[in-house]
Every structure is written in C-alpha cells, then in structure tokens.
Design a protein around this motif. Structure first.
Motif, PDB file in Angstrom:
ATOM      1  N   ASP A  30     -17.632 -11.027  -0.353  1.00 38.32           N
ATOM      2  CA  ASP A  30     -17.498 -10.550   1.759  1.00 38.32           C
ATOM      3  C   ASP A  30     -17.337  -9.386   0.863  1.00 38.32           C
ATOM      4  O   ASP A  30     -16.758  -8.743  -0.380  1.00 38.32           O
ATOM      5  N   THR A  31     -16.382  -8.465   1.825  1.00 36.33           N
ATOM      6  CA  THR A  31     -16.375  -7.017   1.514  1.00 36.33           C
ATOM      7  C   THR A  31     -15.396  -7.193   2.194  1.00 36.33           C
ATOM      8  O   THR A  31     -14.603  -7.940   2.629  1.00 36.33           O
ATOM      9  N   ALA A  33     -13.913  -5.253   4.835  1.00 35.69           N
ATOM     10  CA  ALA A  33     -14.044  -5.714   5.969  1.00 35.69           C
ATOM     11  C   ALA A  33     -13.313  -7.334   6.283  1.00 35.69           C
ATOM     12  O   ALA A  33     -12.919  -7.392   7.570  1.00 35.69           O
ATOM     13  N   SER A  34     -14.371  -8.339   5.475  1.00 36.18           N
ATOM     14  CA  SER A  34     -14.541  -9.041   5.908  1.00 36.18           C
ATOM     15  C   SER A  34     -13.146 -10.154   5.216  1.00 36.18           C
ATOM     16  O   SER A  34     -12.938 -11.048   6.538  1.00 36.18           O
ATOM     17  N   GLU A  37     -10.090  -9.570   7.916  1.00 34.34           N
ATOM     18  CA  GLU A  37     -10.397 -11.015   9.169  1.00 34.34           C
ATOM     19  C   GLU A  37     -10.412 -12.165   8.646  1.00 34.34           C
ATOM     20  O   GLU A  37      -9.956 -12.933   9.736  1.00 34.34           O
ATOM     21  N   LYS A  38     -10.280 -12.802   7.312  1.00 35.34           N
ATOM     22  CA  LYS A  38     -10.666 -13.923   7.170  1.00 35.34           C
ATOM     23  C   LYS A  38      -9.184 -13.947   6.758  1.00 35.34           C
ATOM     24  O   LYS A  38      -8.696 -14.751   5.660  1.00 35.34           O
TER      25      LYS A  38
END
Length: 134
Positions: A30-31, A33-34, A37-38
């Motif tokens: 993941d980055t 940002a992702s 989100e998680k």
C-alpha cells in the motif's frame, strides 16, 4: 447418502474453512494514502527513509523505540513508530517494507524489511573486474 459422499462433503467444508482463514492473512503493498484509508488494518507499506527529518532513537533511554518519517513512492509522508531496536545500517537502506497498521495518524510498525541494493553493487563491480582480468 453414502458414507463416501459424507466424507467428501466434510473434506470440502474443511477445505473451504482453511481457505477462508488464509484470506484474512493476505495483505497487499500500500501507499500512505491507502494505508490511512484502511486505518487499523495490517498492511505492507513500501517507502524510503526521509533523510531530511530526524530519526528518533536512543539506545540507552529506550532501545525498543524508533521513530522516523517515511516517504512512499507517490511522495506522501507519514510518521512511523517501531517498537523494537533500530536495524543495522538503517540509514543506508534505499527502500523499506514496513509491516503494520495506521493508528492515530501514524504508522505503527511491527516489522521492518530493508532493501539495500547498494550492498551488492560493489560485489557486481568486483565480479566484472575479475572477469575482465581473466
């Protein structure tokens, strides 16, 4: 129903249960940002050490606390907290794979894997020189 049919159905049910249990352990890269989100979910974050920000580590005061800033491939930054000793040659690493989860706006890291291709560049150059000398 025959006994063989019952045994096959039980085997299929066990196989499905095993597959479902493995799906919970699967993670992706993941980055920042992702990962945000998680929040709270276990992810792998590919990043590099932000060498412009300080690395907070005091082996005498608390050898199991490392805090630094990481930058992902898109340029997003996050603060990383690692509750373990600082890995050897940490500042020399070119890429980091950080395993953990986002909590309260920072990445709580459980494991750090370092990618250090520069360690192997000298070996490759030495091998080339040895081959050309022969």
């Amino acid at each position: 129903m025959k006994k063989t049919h019952i045994i096959i159905l039980i085997f299929i049910a066990i196989a499905i249960a095993v597959l479902i249990s493995f799906m919970g352990d699967l993670t992706t890269y993941d980055t920042v940002a992702s990962a945000q989100e998680k929040e709270g979910k276990y992810v792998h974050l590919i990043a590099k050490l932000d060498k412009t920000s300080p690395v907070e580590y005091d082996a005498v005061k608390n050898p199991n606390y490392l805090r630094f800033t990481a930058i992902d491939t898109l340029g997003n930054k996050t603060t990383v907290v690692y509750h373990n000793s600082k890995p050897t040659d940490f500042e020399k690493s070119e890429r980091l794979v950080l395993k953990g989860s986002m909590k309260n706006g920072q990445f709580e890291c459980k494991e750090v894997l370092m990618k250090c291709p520069s360690k192997y560049k000298d070996d490759v150059n030495a091998n080339k020189k040895n081959l050309s000398a022969n």
